[in-house]
Design a protein around this motif. Structure first.
Motif, PDB file in Angstrom:
ATOM      1  N   PHE A  14      -3.432  93.371 -26.762  1.00 30.61           N
ATOM      2  CA  PHE A  14      -2.122  92.490 -26.719  1.00 30.61           C
ATOM      3  C   PHE A  14      -2.596  91.566 -25.467  1.00 30.61           C
ATOM      4  O   PHE A  14      -2.909  92.192 -24.393  1.00 30.61           O
ATOM      5  N   ALA A  23      -3.894  98.418 -26.071  1.00 30.71           N
ATOM      6  CA  ALA A  23      -2.842  99.442 -26.372  1.00 30.71           C
ATOM      7  C   ALA A  23      -3.299 100.478 -27.212  1.00 30.71           C
ATOM      8  O   ALA A  23      -2.688 101.667 -27.233  1.00 30.71           O
ATOM      9  N   GLU A  42       4.621 109.635 -25.088  1.00 32.57           N
ATOM     10  CA  GLU A  42       5.894 108.779 -24.601  1.00 32.57           C
ATOM     11  C   GLU A  42       5.744 107.550 -25.002  1.00 32.57           C
ATOM     12  O   GLU A  42       5.008 107.034 -25.500  1.00 32.57           O
ATOM     13  N   SER A  43       6.764 106.770 -24.762  1.00 35.95           N
ATOM     14  CA  SER A  43       7.276 105.355 -24.880  1.00 35.95           C
ATOM     15  C   SER A  43       5.950 104.608 -24.404  1.00 35.95           C
ATOM     16  O   SER A  43       5.680 104.818 -23.204  1.00 35.95           O
ATOM     17  N   GLY A  44       5.758 103.599 -25.257  1.00 37.72           N
ATOM     18  CA  GLY A  44       4.505 102.935 -24.544  1.00 37.72           C
ATOM     19  C   GLY A  44       3.009 103.492 -24.810  1.00 37.72           C
ATOM     20  O   GLY A  44       1.904 102.979 -24.325  1.00 37.72           O
ATOM     21  N   SER A  45       2.977 104.557 -25.372  1.00 40.12           N
ATOM     22  CA  SER A  45       1.585 105.286 -25.491  1.00 40.12           C
ATOM     23  C   SER A  45       0.648 104.913 -26.458  1.00 40.12           C
ATOM     24  O   SER A  45      -0.452 105.017 -26.410  1.00 40.12           O
ATOM     25  N   GLY A  46       1.153 103.954 -27.336  1.00 32.06           N
ATOM     26  CA  GLY A  46       0.363 103.382 -28.440  1.00 32.06           C
ATOM     27  C   GLY A  46       0.517 103.876 -29.703  1.00 32.06           C
ATOM     28  O   GLY A  46      -0.125 103.375 -30.588  1.00 32.06           O
ATOM     29  N   LYS A  47       1.655 104.643 -30.038  1.00 30.47           N
ATOM     30  CA  LYS A  47       1.788 105.218 -31.464  1.00 30.47           C
ATOM     31  C   LYS A  47       2.175 104.093 -32.534  1.00 30.47           C
ATOM     32  O   LYS A  47       1.496 104.061 -33.626  1.00 30.47           O
ATOM     33  N   THR A  48       3.243 103.085 -32.239  1.00 31.55           N
ATOM     34  CA  THR A  48       3.223 102.163 -33.291  1.00 31.55           C
ATOM     35  C   THR A  48       2.169 101.293 -33.223  1.00 31.55           C
ATOM     36  O   THR A  48       2.007 100.730 -34.277  1.00 31.55           O
ATOM     37  N   THR A  49       1.357 100.888 -32.152  1.00 31.43           N
ATOM     38  CA  THR A  49       0.076 100.061 -32.390  1.00 31.43           C
ATOM     39  C   THR A  49      -0.934 100.756 -33.207  1.00 31.43           C
ATOM     40  O   THR A  49      -1.471 100.002 -34.012  1.00 31.43           O
ATOM     41  N   PRO A  61       0.912  88.498 -30.404  1.00 34.07           N
ATOM     42  CA  PRO A  61      -0.351  88.359 -29.278  1.00 34.07           C
ATOM     43  C   PRO A  61      -1.438  89.411 -29.538  1.00 34.07           C
ATOM     44  O   PRO A  61      -2.239  89.630 -28.657  1.00 34.07           O
ATOM     45  N   LEU A 284      -0.724  99.709 -17.997  1.00 36.81           N
ATOM     46  CA  LEU A 284      -1.954  99.542 -18.880  1.00 36.81           C
ATOM     47  C   LEU A 284      -2.871  98.558 -18.287  1.00 36.81           C
ATOM     48  O   LEU A 284      -4.073  98.470 -18.384  1.00 36.81           O
TER      49      LEU A 284
HETATM   50  N1  LIG Z   1       3.937  92.428 -29.137  1.00 33.12           N
HETATM   51  C1  LIG Z   1       3.428  92.876 -27.936  1.00 33.12           C
HETATM   52  N2  LIG Z   1       3.127  92.114 -26.880  1.00 33.12           N
HETATM   53  C2  LIG Z   1       2.572  92.621 -25.449  1.00 33.12           C
HETATM   54  N3  LIG Z   1       2.505  93.929 -25.461  1.00 33.12           N
HETATM   55  C3  LIG Z   1       2.657  94.832 -26.427  1.00 33.12           C
HETATM   56  C4  LIG Z   1       3.345  94.292 -27.721  1.00 33.12           C
HETATM   57  N4  LIG Z   1       3.441  95.274 -28.503  1.00 33.12           N
HETATM   58  C5  LIG Z   1       2.901  96.563 -27.840  1.00 33.12           C
HETATM   59  N5  LIG Z   1       2.806  96.158 -26.557  1.00 33.12           N
HETATM   60  C6  LIG Z   1       2.272  96.861 -25.665  1.00 33.12           C
HETATM   61  O1  LIG Z   1       1.395  98.254 -25.974  1.00 33.12           O
HETATM   62  C7  LIG Z   1       1.775  99.060 -25.465  1.00 33.12           C
HETATM   63  C8  LIG Z   1       1.993 100.123 -26.781  1.00 33.12           C
HETATM   64  O2  LIG Z   1       2.989  99.869 -27.385  1.00 33.12           O
HETATM   65  P1  LIG Z   1       3.541 100.915 -28.440  1.00 33.12           P
HETATM   66  O3  LIG Z   1       4.767 100.152 -29.199  1.00 33.12           O
HETATM   67  O4  LIG Z   1       2.541 101.028 -29.530  1.00 33.12           O
HETATM   68  O5  LIG Z   1       4.066 102.293 -27.832  1.00 33.12           O
HETATM   69  P2  LIG Z   1       4.690 103.437 -28.435  1.00 33.12           P
HETATM   70  O6  LIG Z   1       3.934 104.629 -28.050  1.00 33.12           O
HETATM   71  O7  LIG Z   1       4.895 103.240 -30.203  1.00 33.12           O
HETATM   72  O8  LIG Z   1       6.096 103.426 -27.851  1.00 33.12           O
HETATM   73  P3  LIG Z   1       7.479 103.453 -28.403  1.00 33.12           P
HETATM   74  O9  LIG Z   1       7.824 105.057 -28.731  1.00 33.12           O
HETATM   75  O10 LIG Z   1       8.443 102.929 -27.330  1.00 33.12           O
HETATM   76  O11 LIG Z   1       7.446 102.648 -29.511  1.00 33.12           O
HETATM   77  C9  LIG Z   1       2.734  99.274 -24.615  1.00 33.12           C
HETATM   78  O12 LIG Z   1       2.210  99.135 -23.325  1.00 33.12           O
HETATM   79  C10 LIG Z   1       3.498  97.904 -24.856  1.00 33.12           C
HETATM   80  O13 LIG Z   1       3.935  97.232 -24.036  1.00 33.12           O
END
Ligand SMILES: Nc1ncnc2c1ncn2[C@@H]1O[C@H](COP(=O)(O)OP(=O)(O)OP(=O)(O)O)[C@@H](O)[C@H]1O
Length: 337
Positions: A14, A23, A42-49, A61, A284
Protein backbone atom coordinates in the motif's frame (compact mmCIF):
# COMPACT_ATOMS: atom_id res chain seq x y z
CA UNK A 1 -2.13 -33.67 0.06
CA UNK A 2 -4.58 -32.24 -2.47
CA UNK A 3 -3.94 -28.51 -2.71
CA UNK A 4 -6.70 -26.20 -3.85
CA UNK A 5 -4.57 -23.06 -3.51
CA UNK A 6 -0.80 -22.68 -3.61
CA UNK A 7 0.23 -19.19 -2.61
CA UNK A 8 3.84 -18.47 -3.49
CA UNK A 9 5.88 -15.47 -2.31
CA UNK A 10 2.86 -13.18 -2.33
CA UNK A 11 3.69 -9.51 -1.69
CA UNK A 12 1.00 -6.81 -1.50
CA UNK A 13 1.90 -3.14 -0.98
CA UNK A 14 0.00 0.00 0.00
CA UNK A 15 1.37 3.37 -1.01
CA UNK A 16 0.94 5.89 1.80
CA UNK A 17 2.15 9.46 2.34
CA UNK A 18 4.87 8.14 4.64
CA UNK A 19 6.10 5.36 2.37
CA UNK A 20 5.19 1.92 1.08
CA UNK A 21 3.63 -0.53 3.51
CA UNK A 22 4.12 -4.19 2.63
CA UNK A 23 0.93 -5.53 4.21
CA UNK A 24 1.43 -9.05 2.88
CA UNK A 25 5.11 -9.89 2.86
CA UNK A 26 6.41 -12.91 0.95
CA UNK A 27 3.58 -15.20 2.05
CA UNK A 28 4.01 -18.80 0.89
CA UNK A 29 1.43 -21.34 1.97
CA UNK A 30 -0.66 -24.20 0.55
CA UNK A 31 -4.31 -24.78 1.40
CA UNK A 32 -5.73 -28.28 0.96
CA UNK A 33 -9.00 -28.99 -0.79
CA UNK A 34 -11.82 -29.69 1.65
CA UNK A 35 -10.04 -28.27 4.71
CA UNK A 36 -11.37 -25.60 7.02
CA UNK A 37 -8.48 -23.20 7.44
CA UNK A 38 -8.22 -20.40 9.97
CA UNK A 39 -5.92 -17.41 9.46
CA UNK A 40 -5.46 -15.58 12.74
CA UNK A 41 -3.54 -12.50 13.80
CA UNK A 42 -3.98 -9.14 15.48
CA UNK A 43 -5.61 -6.19 13.78
CA UNK A 44 -3.35 -4.93 11.01
CA UNK A 45 -1.44 -8.22 10.61
CA UNK A 46 -2.54 -8.57 6.97
CA UNK A 47 -5.42 -11.06 7.03
CA UNK A 48 -7.81 -8.95 4.94
CA UNK A 49 -4.99 -8.05 2.58
CA UNK A 50 -4.23 -11.74 2.03
CA UNK A 51 -7.95 -12.44 1.45
CA UNK A 52 -8.19 -9.60 -1.06
CA UNK A 53 -5.08 -10.96 -2.82
CA UNK A 54 -6.80 -14.34 -3.28
CA UNK A 55 -10.02 -12.63 -4.36
CA UNK A 56 -8.13 -10.19 -6.56
CA UNK A 57 -9.91 -7.27 -4.98
CA UNK A 58 -6.82 -5.25 -3.99
CA UNK A 59 -7.56 -1.66 -4.97
CA UNK A 60 -5.44 1.51 -5.10
CA UNK A 61 -3.48 2.60 -3.11
CA UNK A 62 -2.83 -1.13 -2.83
CA UNK A 63 -1.22 -3.35 -5.46
CA UNK A 64 -0.05 -6.91 -5.76
CA UNK A 65 3.71 -6.44 -6.08
CA UNK A 66 4.67 -10.05 -6.81
CA UNK A 67 3.89 -13.71 -6.28
CA UNK A 68 1.66 -16.45 -7.61
CA UNK A 69 -1.65 -17.85 -6.45
CA UNK A 70 -2.20 -21.20 -8.14
CA UNK A 71 -5.80 -22.35 -8.01
CA UNK A 72 -6.53 -25.99 -8.78
CA UNK A 73 -10.05 -26.03 -10.23
CA UNK A 74 -12.49 -28.93 -9.62
CA UNK A 75 -11.95 -30.11 -13.21
CA UNK A 76 -8.21 -30.46 -12.83
CA UNK A 77 -6.96 -27.20 -14.35
CA UNK A 78 -4.31 -25.10 -12.62
CA UNK A 79 -4.71 -21.35 -12.96
CA UNK A 80 -2.54 -18.53 -11.62
CA UNK A 81 -5.28 -16.24 -10.32
CA UNK A 82 -2.93 -13.26 -10.42
CA UNK A 83 -2.44 -13.65 -14.17
CA UNK A 84 -6.17 -13.50 -14.90
CA UNK A 85 -7.73 -10.31 -16.22
CA UNK A 86 -10.65 -8.85 -14.25
CA UNK A 87 -13.01 -10.35 -16.83
CA UNK A 88 -11.41 -13.81 -16.62
CA UNK A 89 -11.43 -13.77 -12.81
CA UNK A 90 -15.13 -12.85 -12.85
CA UNK A 91 -15.86 -16.31 -14.30
CA UNK A 92 -14.55 -17.88 -11.08
CA UNK A 93 -16.02 -15.39 -8.60
CA UNK A 94 -19.22 -16.80 -7.07
CA UNK A 95 -19.06 -19.95 -9.21
CA UNK A 96 -15.76 -21.30 -7.80
CA UNK A 97 -14.44 -18.82 -5.25
CA UNK A 98 -16.77 -16.83 -3.09
CA UNK A 99 -16.58 -14.65 0.01
CA UNK A 100 -18.48 -13.51 3.07
CA UNK A 101 -16.99 -10.60 4.96
CA UNK A 102 -17.68 -8.62 8.09
CA UNK A 103 -19.69 -5.84 6.47
CA UNK A 104 -21.32 -8.28 4.04
CA UNK A 105 -24.76 -7.40 5.34
CA UNK A 106 -24.41 -4.07 3.57
CA UNK A 107 -24.14 -5.82 0.21
CA UNK A 108 -27.85 -6.63 0.35
CA UNK A 109 -29.68 -4.05 -1.71
CA UNK A 110 -32.31 -2.43 0.58
CA UNK A 111 -34.72 -1.96 -2.33
CA UNK A 112 -34.74 -5.63 -3.37
CA UNK A 113 -36.50 -8.55 -1.74
CA UNK A 114 -34.25 -11.45 -0.69
CA UNK A 115 -35.59 -13.62 -3.52
CA UNK A 116 -34.51 -10.99 -6.05
CA UNK A 117 -30.95 -11.20 -4.73
CA UNK A 118 -30.93 -14.94 -5.44
CA UNK A 119 -32.47 -14.54 -8.88
CA UNK A 120 -30.12 -11.71 -9.91
CA UNK A 121 -27.03 -13.57 -8.69
CA UNK A 122 -28.00 -16.76 -10.50
CA UNK A 123 -29.01 -14.97 -13.73
CA UNK A 124 -25.78 -12.95 -13.79
CA UNK A 125 -23.72 -16.15 -13.90
CA UNK A 126 -26.06 -18.49 -15.73
CA UNK A 127 -25.04 -17.38 -19.19
CA UNK A 128 -26.53 -20.50 -20.83
CA UNK A 129 -29.92 -19.74 -19.22
CA UNK A 130 -30.04 -23.27 -17.79
CA UNK A 131 -32.19 -22.37 -14.78
CA UNK A 132 -35.72 -21.06 -14.53
CA UNK A 133 -36.74 -18.63 -11.79
CA UNK A 134 -38.73 -21.45 -10.17
CA UNK A 135 -35.63 -23.65 -9.99
CA UNK A 136 -33.55 -20.80 -8.57
CA UNK A 137 -36.11 -20.13 -5.86
CA UNK A 138 -36.31 -23.83 -4.98
CA UNK A 139 -32.55 -23.88 -4.59
CA UNK A 140 -32.67 -20.63 -2.57
CA UNK A 141 -35.23 -22.16 -0.20
CA UNK A 142 -33.02 -25.24 0.25
CA UNK A 143 -29.96 -23.07 0.99
CA UNK A 144 -31.93 -20.91 3.41
CA UNK A 145 -32.97 -24.04 5.29
CA UNK A 146 -29.27 -25.04 5.44
CA UNK A 147 -28.58 -21.77 7.24
CA UNK A 148 -31.70 -22.37 9.37
CA UNK A 149 -33.87 -19.64 7.86
CA UNK A 150 -37.43 -20.09 6.74
CA UNK A 151 -38.41 -19.97 3.08
CA UNK A 152 -40.79 -17.08 3.78
CA UNK A 153 -37.87 -14.64 4.19
CA UNK A 154 -37.49 -14.81 0.40
CA UNK A 155 -40.33 -12.28 0.38
CA UNK A 156 -38.69 -10.01 2.98
CA UNK A 157 -36.61 -6.90 2.43
CA UNK A 158 -33.17 -6.78 4.09
CA UNK A 159 -34.29 -4.23 6.72
CA UNK A 160 -36.86 -6.76 7.98
CA UNK A 161 -34.06 -9.15 9.03
CA UNK A 162 -31.77 -9.06 12.08
CA UNK A 163 -27.98 -8.77 11.62
CA UNK A 164 -27.53 -12.51 12.20
CA UNK A 165 -30.30 -13.35 9.72
CA UNK A 166 -28.74 -11.06 7.10
CA UNK A 167 -25.36 -12.71 7.59
CA UNK A 168 -26.94 -16.17 7.21
CA UNK A 169 -28.76 -14.97 4.08
CA UNK A 170 -25.42 -13.85 2.63
CA UNK A 171 -23.91 -17.24 3.42
CA UNK A 172 -26.81 -18.95 1.63
CA UNK A 173 -26.43 -16.57 -1.32
CA UNK A 174 -22.69 -17.20 -1.51
CA UNK A 175 -23.37 -20.96 -1.82
CA UNK A 176 -25.92 -20.57 -4.62
CA UNK A 177 -23.54 -21.42 -7.45
CA UNK A 178 -21.94 -24.31 -5.56
CA UNK A 179 -18.44 -22.83 -5.24
CA UNK A 180 -15.61 -25.06 -4.10
CA UNK A 181 -13.98 -22.44 -1.87
CA UNK A 182 -15.37 -19.76 0.42
CA UNK A 183 -13.31 -17.05 2.10
CA UNK A 184 -14.86 -15.72 5.29
CA UNK A 185 -13.24 -12.51 6.52
CA UNK A 186 -14.37 -11.86 10.12
CA UNK A 187 -17.79 -13.27 9.18
CA UNK A 188 -19.22 -13.06 12.69
CA UNK A 189 -17.37 -10.12 14.24
CA UNK A 190 -20.28 -7.67 14.14
CA UNK A 191 -22.60 -10.16 15.87
CA UNK A 192 -23.25 -11.07 19.50
CA UNK A 193 -21.45 -14.12 20.91
CA UNK A 194 -24.47 -16.46 20.85
CA UNK A 195 -25.17 -15.59 17.20
CA UNK A 196 -21.46 -16.01 16.39
CA UNK A 197 -21.49 -19.57 17.73
CA UNK A 198 -24.76 -20.30 15.94
CA UNK A 199 -23.30 -19.20 12.60
CA UNK A 200 -20.06 -21.12 13.16
CA UNK A 201 -22.14 -24.22 13.87
CA UNK A 202 -24.10 -23.68 10.65
CA UNK A 203 -20.87 -23.31 8.67
CA UNK A 204 -19.48 -26.47 10.24
CA UNK A 205 -22.61 -28.37 9.16
CA UNK A 206 -22.42 -26.95 5.61
CA UNK A 207 -18.81 -28.08 5.42
CA UNK A 208 -19.80 -31.58 6.59
CA UNK A 209 -22.49 -31.77 3.92
CA UNK A 210 -20.66 -30.21 0.97
CA UNK A 211 -16.93 -30.61 1.66
CA UNK A 212 -16.38 -27.01 0.52
CA UNK A 213 -12.97 -25.54 1.37
CA UNK A 214 -13.41 -22.75 3.93
CA UNK A 215 -10.84 -20.10 4.78
CA UNK A 216 -11.63 -18.01 7.85
CA UNK A 217 -9.76 -14.79 8.53
CA UNK A 218 -10.24 -13.70 12.14
CA UNK A 219 -8.60 -12.14 15.16
CA UNK A 220 -10.81 -14.28 17.38
CA UNK A 221 -8.98 -17.55 18.00
CA UNK A 222 -11.60 -18.84 20.44
CA UNK A 223 -14.38 -18.70 17.85
CA UNK A 224 -12.70 -20.73 15.13
CA UNK A 225 -10.46 -23.00 17.20
CA UNK A 226 -13.06 -25.74 17.43
CA UNK A 227 -13.89 -25.90 13.69
CA UNK A 228 -10.68 -25.50 11.74
CA UNK A 229 -8.37 -28.25 10.48
CA UNK A 230 -5.37 -25.99 9.96
CA UNK A 231 -4.32 -22.63 11.29
CA UNK A 232 -2.09 -19.94 9.82
CA UNK A 233 -0.77 -17.22 12.09
CA UNK A 234 0.01 -13.78 10.66
CA UNK A 235 2.17 -11.11 12.24
CA UNK A 236 3.21 -7.84 10.58
CA UNK A 237 2.31 -9.07 7.10
CA UNK A 238 4.16 -12.37 7.40
CA UNK A 239 2.75 -15.86 7.85
CA UNK A 240 4.79 -16.86 10.89
CA UNK A 241 3.32 -20.31 11.50
CA UNK A 242 1.07 -22.78 9.67
CA UNK A 243 0.00 -26.25 10.66
CA UNK A 244 -2.63 -28.63 11.97
CA UNK A 245 -4.78 -26.93 14.56
CA UNK A 246 -3.88 -29.29 17.40
CA UNK A 247 -0.14 -28.76 16.82
CA UNK A 248 -0.39 -24.99 16.46
CA UNK A 249 -2.60 -24.69 19.55
CA UNK A 250 -0.90 -27.17 21.83
CA UNK A 251 2.69 -27.26 20.55
CA UNK A 252 3.30 -23.92 18.82
CA UNK A 253 6.61 -23.43 17.08
CA UNK A 254 6.65 -19.62 16.97
CA UNK A 255 6.74 -17.54 20.12
CA UNK A 256 4.06 -15.18 18.75
CA UNK A 257 1.69 -18.16 18.48
CA UNK A 258 2.78 -19.26 21.96
CA UNK A 259 1.96 -15.76 23.26
CA UNK A 260 -1.40 -15.71 21.47
CA UNK A 261 -2.41 -19.08 22.90
CA UNK A 262 -1.55 -17.91 26.40
CA UNK A 263 -3.49 -14.70 25.91
CA UNK A 264 -6.77 -16.25 24.73
CA UNK A 265 -9.34 -16.30 27.53
CA UNK A 266 -11.37 -19.46 28.00
CA UNK A 267 -14.65 -19.78 29.86
CA UNK A 268 -13.35 -22.91 31.52
CA UNK A 269 -10.10 -21.81 33.10
CA UNK A 270 -8.84 -19.17 35.48
CA UNK A 271 -8.75 -15.83 33.66
CA UNK A 272 -5.87 -14.64 35.89
CA UNK A 273 -3.68 -17.30 34.21
CA UNK A 274 -4.13 -15.56 30.85
CA UNK A 275 -1.22 -13.32 29.94
CA UNK A 276 -1.30 -10.60 27.28
CA UNK A 277 1.70 -10.40 24.96
CA UNK A 278 3.87 -7.52 26.15
CA UNK A 279 4.20 -4.50 23.84
CA UNK A 280 2.59 -3.75 20.50
CA UNK A 281 3.21 -4.79 16.91
CA UNK A 282 5.64 -2.39 15.21
CA UNK A 283 4.67 0.14 12.60
CA UNK A 284 5.03 -1.56 9.20
CA UNK A 285 7.07 1.44 8.02
CA UNK A 286 9.56 1.05 10.88
CA UNK A 287 10.14 -2.65 11.19
CA UNK A 288 12.78 -3.88 13.65
CA UNK A 289 15.94 -5.60 12.39
CA UNK A 290 15.77 -9.37 12.07
CA UNK A 291 12.66 -10.98 13.48
CA UNK A 292 9.64 -8.65 13.55
CA UNK A 293 8.39 -10.25 16.75
CA UNK A 294 11.87 -10.02 18.33
CA UNK A 295 11.16 -6.96 20.54
CA UNK A 296 8.17 -8.79 22.11
CA UNK A 297 9.59 -12.32 22.18
CA UNK A 298 10.47 -14.11 25.41
CA UNK A 299 13.52 -15.60 23.69
CA UNK A 300 14.88 -12.29 22.50
CA UNK A 301 16.62 -11.53 25.76
CA UNK A 302 19.15 -14.13 24.65
CA UNK A 303 19.94 -11.73 21.80
CA UNK A 304 19.23 -14.39 19.22
CA UNK A 305 16.95 -12.63 16.82
CA UNK A 306 17.93 -9.04 16.17
CA UNK A 307 20.60 -9.77 13.62
CA UNK A 308 19.85 -8.82 10.03
CA UNK A 309 21.49 -12.06 8.96
CA UNK A 310 18.95 -14.24 10.73
CA UNK A 311 16.81 -16.10 8.20
CA UNK A 312 13.29 -15.12 8.98
CA UNK A 313 11.95 -15.21 5.45
CA UNK A 314 11.63 -18.95 4.74
CA UNK A 315 9.38 -21.15 6.84
CA UNK A 316 10.93 -24.40 8.08
CA UNK A 317 9.04 -27.66 8.53
CA UNK A 318 9.36 -28.75 12.15
CA UNK A 319 7.58 -32.07 11.45
CA UNK A 320 3.98 -33.17 10.93
CA UNK A 321 3.58 -30.44 8.27
CA UNK A 322 3.98 -27.70 10.89
CA UNK A 323 5.79 -24.72 9.38
CA UNK A 324 7.40 -21.85 11.25
CA UNK A 325 9.42 -18.73 10.53
CA UNK A 326 11.22 -18.98 13.87
CA UNK A 327 14.71 -20.55 13.59
CA UNK A 328 14.61 -21.15 17.38
CA UNK A 329 11.40 -23.14 17.30
CA UNK A 330 12.83 -25.95 19.45
CA UNK A 331 13.15 -23.51 22.35
CA UNK A 332 9.55 -22.39 21.82
CA UNK A 333 8.33 -25.98 21.85
CA UNK A 334 10.29 -26.68 25.06
CA UNK A 335 8.15 -24.01 26.75
CA UNK A 336 5.02 -26.01 26.00
CA UNK A 337 5.94 -29.01 28.16
N1 LIG B 1 -6.29 1.00 1.80
C1 LIG B 1 -5.21 0.99 2.56
N2 LIG B 1 -4.34 2.03 2.54
C2 LIG B 1 -3.21 2.02 3.29
N3 LIG B 1 -2.86 1.00 4.11
C3 LIG B 1 -3.68 -0.05 4.17
C4 LIG B 1 -4.89 -0.12 3.41
N4 LIG B 1 -5.50 -1.30 3.68
C5 LIG B 1 -4.70 -1.94 4.57
N5 LIG B 1 -3.62 -1.19 4.86
C6 LIG B 1 -2.55 -1.53 5.79
O1 LIG B 1 -2.19 -2.88 5.61
C7 LIG B 1 -1.94 -3.49 6.87
C8 LIG B 1 -2.73 -4.77 6.97
O2 LIG B 1 -4.13 -4.44 7.00
P1 LIG B 1 -5.24 -5.57 6.98
O3 LIG B 1 -6.56 -4.88 6.92
O4 LIG B 1 -4.92 -6.56 5.93
O5 LIG B 1 -5.06 -6.26 8.41
P2 LIG B 1 -6.03 -7.25 9.19
O6 LIG B 1 -5.14 -8.26 9.84
O7 LIG B 1 -7.08 -7.75 8.28
O8 LIG B 1 -6.65 -6.29 10.28
P3 LIG B 1 -8.16 -6.20 10.83
O9 LIG B 1 -8.36 -7.46 11.63
O10 LIG B 1 -8.14 -4.97 11.65
O11 LIG B 1 -9.05 -6.13 9.63
C9 LIG B 1 -2.27 -2.47 7.95
O12 LIG B 1 -1.08 -1.90 8.41
C10 LIG B 1 -3.08 -1.45 7.23
O13 LIG B 1 -2.84 -0.17 7.76
Amino acid sequence: MDPILEIKNLCIDFKTNRGIIRACDDVTVNFNRGDIIGIIGESGSGKTTLASGILKTVRAPGRIASGEILYHTPNGETIDLLKLSEHEYAKHRWTNITTVFQAAQNVLNPTLKIKEHFIETAMAHDTDKKFTKKQILEKAAMLLSQVRLEERILNSYPHQLSGGMKQRTIIALSLLLEPDMIILDEPTTALDVITQWYIIDILRKIHEETGITMIFMTHDVSIIGSVVDRIGVMYCGQMVEYGKVEDVFLKPSHSYTYGLMNAVPSLKDDITKRKAIAGYPPNLLELPKGCRFGPRCFLSKEGLCQSEEINITDMVDVGNEQLTLCPHWKKVKEQCH
